[in-house]
Scaffold this motif. Structure first.
Motif, mmCIF file in Angstrom:
data_model
loop_
_atom_site.group_PDB
_atom_site.id
_atom_site.type_symbol
_atom_site.label_atom_id
_atom_site.label_comp_id
_atom_site.label_asym_id
_atom_site.label_seq_id
_atom_site.Cartn_x
_atom_site.Cartn_y
_atom_site.Cartn_z
ATOM 1 N N LEU A 1 0.822 -1.208 0.000
ATOM 2 C CA LEU A 1 0.000 0.000 0.000
ATOM 3 C C LEU A 1 0.856 1.258 0.000
ATOM 4 C CD1 LEU A 1 -2.832 -0.999 2.522
ATOM 5 C CD2 LEU A 1 -3.038 -0.737 0.044
ATOM 6 N N VAL A 2 1.883 1.282 0.826
ATOM 7 C CA VAL A 2 2.715 2.480 0.956
ATOM 8 C C VAL A 2 3.506 2.741 -0.319
ATOM 9 C CG1 VAL A 2 4.673 3.468 2.190
ATOM 10 C CG2 VAL A 2 2.864 2.327 3.466
ATOM 11 N N LEU A 3 4.177 1.727 -0.843
ATOM 12 C CA LEU A 3 4.989 1.909 -2.044
ATOM 13 C C LEU A 3 4.117 2.185 -3.270
ATOM 14 C CD1 LEU A 3 7.730 -0.837 -1.550
ATOM 15 C CD2 LEU A 3 7.919 1.618 -1.147
ATOM 16 N N ALA A 4 2.950 1.551 -3.350
ATOM 17 C CA ALA A 4 2.049 1.793 -4.473
ATOM 18 C C ALA A 4 1.576 3.239 -4.497
ATOM 19 C CB ALA A 4 0.852 0.847 -4.407
ATOM 20 N N CYS A 5 1.260 3.775 -3.332
ATOM 21 C CA CYS A 5 0.848 5.182 -3.260
ATOM 22 C C CYS A 5 1.986 6.105 -3.691
ATOM 23 C CB CYS A 5 0.398 5.528 -1.842
ATOM 24 S SG CYS A 5 -1.200 4.856 -1.384
ATOM 25 N N GLY A 6 3.207 5.802 -3.259
ATOM 26 C CA GLY A 6 4.347 6.621 -3.652
ATOM 27 C C GLY A 6 4.530 6.663 -5.153
ATOM 28 N N LEU A 7 4.307 5.541 -5.819
ATOM 29 C CA LEU A 7 4.470 5.480 -7.278
ATOM 30 C C LEU A 7 3.284 6.116 -8.008
ATOM 31 C CD1 LEU A 7 5.906 1.865 -7.708
ATOM 32 C CD2 LEU A 7 7.159 4.025 -7.788
ATOM 33 N N LEU A 8 2.068 5.832 -7.552
ATOM 34 C CA LEU A 8 0.886 6.350 -8.232
ATOM 35 C C LEU A 8 0.750 7.861 -8.097
ATOM 36 C CD1 LEU A 8 -1.708 3.566 -7.346
ATOM 37 C CD2 LEU A 8 -0.638 3.993 -9.552
ATOM 38 N N PHE A 9 1.342 8.428 -7.060
ATOM 39 C CA PHE A 9 1.272 9.878 -6.871
ATOM 40 C C PHE A 9 2.202 10.629 -7.822
ATOM 41 C CE2 PHE A 9 -1.043 11.496 -2.990
ATOM 42 C CZ PHE A 9 -1.866 10.389 -2.878
ATOM 43 N N GLN A 10 2.891 9.915 -8.710
ATOM 44 C CA GLN A 10 3.735 10.559 -9.711
ATOM 45 C C GLN A 10 2.927 11.030 -10.917
ATOM 46 O OE1 GLN A 10 6.935 11.172 -9.024
ATOM 47 N NE2 GLN A 10 6.597 10.092 -7.083
ATOM 48 N N LEU B 1 -5.432 0.483 -12.080
ATOM 49 C CA LEU B 1 -4.121 0.538 -11.442
ATOM 50 C C LEU B 1 -4.242 0.311 -9.939
ATOM 51 C CD1 LEU B 1 -2.467 3.547 -13.316
ATOM 52 C CD2 LEU B 1 -1.934 1.117 -13.553
ATOM 53 N N GLY B 2 -5.311 0.887 -9.340
ATOM 54 C CA GLY B 2 -5.533 0.671 -7.918
ATOM 55 C C GLY B 2 -5.756 -0.792 -7.599
ATOM 56 N N ALA B 3 -6.448 -1.491 -8.502
ATOM 57 C CA ALA B 3 -6.687 -2.917 -8.294
ATOM 58 C C ALA B 3 -5.421 -3.744 -8.486
ATOM 59 C CB ALA B 3 -7.773 -3.400 -9.253
ATOM 60 N N MET B 4 -4.550 -3.293 -9.387
ATOM 61 C CA MET B 4 -3.329 -4.034 -9.676
ATOM 62 C C MET B 4 -2.275 -3.861 -8.590
ATOM 63 S SD MET B 4 -3.609 -5.773 -12.490
ATOM 64 C CE MET B 4 -1.901 -6.049 -12.950
ATOM 65 N N LEU B 5 -2.208 -2.670 -7.991
ATOM 66 C CA LEU B 5 -1.107 -2.345 -7.080
ATOM 67 C C LEU B 5 -1.481 -2.417 -5.610
ATOM 68 C CD1 LEU B 5 0.459 0.662 -9.022
ATOM 69 C CD2 LEU B 5 1.254 -1.708 -8.968
ATOM 70 N N THR B 6 -2.715 -2.717 -5.306
ATOM 71 C CA THR B 6 -3.135 -2.808 -3.910
ATOM 72 C C THR B 6 -3.639 -4.219 -3.629
ATOM 73 O OG1 THR B 6 -5.363 -2.031 -4.479
ATOM 74 C CG2 THR B 6 -3.767 -0.370 -3.776
ATOM 75 N N PRO B 7 -3.759 -4.577 -2.349
ATOM 76 C CA PRO B 7 -4.307 -5.893 -2.005
ATOM 77 C C PRO B 7 -5.698 -6.079 -2.609
ATOM 78 C CG PRO B 7 -3.325 -4.868 -0.086
ATOM 79 C CD PRO B 7 -3.318 -3.824 -1.168
ATOM 80 N N PRO B 8 -6.087 -7.324 -2.880
ATOM 81 C CA PRO B 8 -7.343 -7.590 -3.588
ATOM 82 C C PRO B 8 -8.593 -7.448 -2.726
ATOM 83 C CG PRO B 8 -6.285 -9.648 -3.032
ATOM 84 C CD PRO B 8 -5.320 -8.559 -2.622
ATOM 85 N N ALA C 1 -8.195 4.932 -5.040
ATOM 86 C CA ALA C 1 -8.721 5.533 -6.261
ATOM 87 C C ALA C 1 -9.217 6.950 -6.022
ATOM 88 C CB ALA C 1 -9.843 4.671 -6.838
ATOM 89 N N ILE C 2 -9.756 7.224 -4.819
ATOM 90 C CA ILE C 2 -10.301 8.546 -4.518
ATOM 91 C C ILE C 2 -9.250 9.642 -4.647
ATOM 92 C CG2 ILE C 2 -11.304 9.976 -2.694
ATOM 93 C CD1 ILE C 2 -12.884 7.524 -1.802
ATOM 94 N N PRO C 3 -8.091 9.544 -3.972
ATOM 95 C CA PRO C 3 -7.081 10.598 -4.154
ATOM 96 C C PRO C 3 -6.511 10.631 -5.565
ATOM 97 C CG PRO C 3 -6.164 8.789 -2.890
ATOM 98 C CD PRO C 3 -7.633 8.540 -2.990
ATOM 99 N N LEU C 4 -6.464 9.488 -6.245
ATOM 100 C CA LEU C 4 -5.952 9.471 -7.612
ATOM 101 C C LEU C 4 -6.894 10.210 -8.566
ATOM 102 C CD1 LEU C 4 -4.474 5.876 -7.983
ATOM 103 C CD2 LEU C 4 -3.247 8.035 -7.794
ATOM 104 N N ILE C 5 -8.186 10.123 -8.318
ATOM 105 C CA ILE C 5 -9.131 10.912 -9.114
ATOM 106 C C ILE C 5 -8.896 12.397 -8.864
ATOM 107 C CG2 ILE C 5 -11.572 11.470 -9.418
ATOM 108 C CD1 ILE C 5 -12.203 8.549 -8.818
ATOM 109 N N GLY C 6 -8.643 12.740 -7.594
ATOM 110 C CA GLY C 6 -8.294 14.132 -7.286
ATOM 111 C C GLY C 6 -7.002 14.553 -7.958
ATOM 112 N N LEU C 7 -6.017 13.657 -7.985
ATOM 113 C CA LEU C 7 -4.753 13.948 -8.668
ATOM 114 C C LEU C 7 -4.965 14.108 -10.170
ATOM 115 C CD1 LEU C 7 -2.095 11.657 -6.931
ATOM 116 C CD2 LEU C 7 -2.146 14.152 -6.969
ATOM 117 N N TYR C 8 -5.899 13.347 -10.732
ATOM 118 C CA TYR C 8 -6.194 13.490 -12.156
ATOM 119 C C TYR C 8 -6.752 14.880 -12.442
ATOM 120 C CZ TYR C 8 -7.817 12.229 -16.836
ATOM 121 O OH TYR C 8 -8.008 12.176 -18.190
ATOM 122 N N GLN C 9 -7.665 15.340 -11.581
ATOM 123 C CA GLN C 9 -8.203 16.687 -11.743
ATOM 124 C C GLN C 9 -7.103 17.736 -11.590
ATOM 125 O OE1 GLN C 9 -11.393 15.404 -13.030
ATOM 126 N NE2 GLN C 9 -11.566 17.553 -12.492
#
Length: 286
Positions: free
Chosen positions: A200-209, A242-249, A258-266
């Motif tokens: 979870l921690v490393l996935a967030c670090g990468l997805l926030f790029q 991506l959230g499904a691929m990089l986080t626990p199932p 996915a919620i903060p990533l949608i915000g990051l997309y905006q």
């Protein structure tokens, strides 16, 4: 002194590589090898330091979200007091951690230390990679990627903090309290717990790029804010994928990331819009 007009001289320099030193393919491989070695040495040093500080790294950091005195849980309880409701307060985590393999604790000690080593050494490791890439960039490409090390490291740190203080404790609380029948006790293996936290921690670090990727593509002319707006729905689908691929199932963790990533997309749309306007202005004045 060149006989070319001043504007043409500037254009030539603008399109020339920053470092014009000619190197063979094998020389480039050798240089890349040493950059990678230095990056891994930094990660290794941080990993060893984390391994030797097991009482802090493993006892406090990794196992922190498994205890009710964790910072996030305490803040939620304080917020519950302010709102005069007990709904937000997490004062019980009904699960225990076990090691069901002889090498379980030792393996997870190494795994958690390595994850901490990556997080701590990430800015330096990325800087080493950037040192190899940047001399081969043209002047205009160099300007496009200016400040890359700082902003990539900053976004990585923000993502790691979000993953550790928000996503991980809420996911642990959800999974710990989820029971299909009261007779089934939640006894998690230490391997599963540590893998979930580090993922979870490393996935967030990468997805926030995402904003940096959008910024680079926009300045390179490969992406526009109009394209991002037009394919917003597709982008959201990709984000959930991506959230499904990089986080626990489990759907809870996937929705939370996915919620903060949608915000990051905006936010990335605004970044793209600003970069696009700046690029158009530079092209008009060229």
């Amino acid at each position: 002194m060149s006989n070319l007009p001043l504007d043409q001289q500037t254009e030539v320099k603008y399109d020339e590589p920053v470092d014009q030193t000619e190197m063979s393919f094998l020389d480039h491989l050798e240089e890349l090898r040493w950059h990678i070695i230095r990056a891994f040495v930094a990660i290794g040093i941080c990993t060893i330091a984390a391994f030797l500080s097991s009482s802090i790294v493993f006892g406090e950091v990794i196992l922190g979200p498994s205890r009710t005195d964790f910072w996030t849980y305490q803040m939620l309880c304080k917020l519950s007091d302010l709102l005069d409701t007990a709904a937000l307060c997490i004062d019980k985590l009904p699960f225990i951690l076990q090691s069901r393999q002889m090498t379980g604790q030792f393996t997870m000690h190494i795994t958690s230390s390595f994850a901490v080593g990556i997080v701590v050494a990430f800015p330096y490791a990325f800087w080493e990679v950037w040192r190899f890439i940047s001399p081969g960039l043209y002047v205009n490409e160099k300007k496009v990627a200016s400040g890359a090390v700082f902003y990539v490291s900053l976004l990585f740190a923000i993502g790691v903090l979000f993953g550790y203080f928000i996503l991980t404790p809420l996911s642990v609380n959800f999974l710990a309290n989820y029971q299909i029948d009261p007779s089934i006790l939640n006894e998690f293996d230490i391997v599963s717990y540590v893998s979930t936290v580090t993922t979870l921690v490393l996935a967030c670090g990468l997805l926030f790029q995402l904003p940096m990727v959008v910024l680079f593509l926009t300045k390179s002319g490969l992406l526009t804010p109009e394209i991002m707006k037009q394919y917003r729905k597709h982008g959201i689908v990709v984000i959930f994928f991506l959230g499904a691929m990089l986080t626990p199932p489990d759907p809870f963790s996937q929705v939370l990331i996915a919620i903060p990533l949608i915000g990051l997309y905006q936010f990335s749309i605004m970044v793209s819009k600003r970069a696009f306007k700046k690029r158009e202005h530079q092209l008009k004045n060229a």
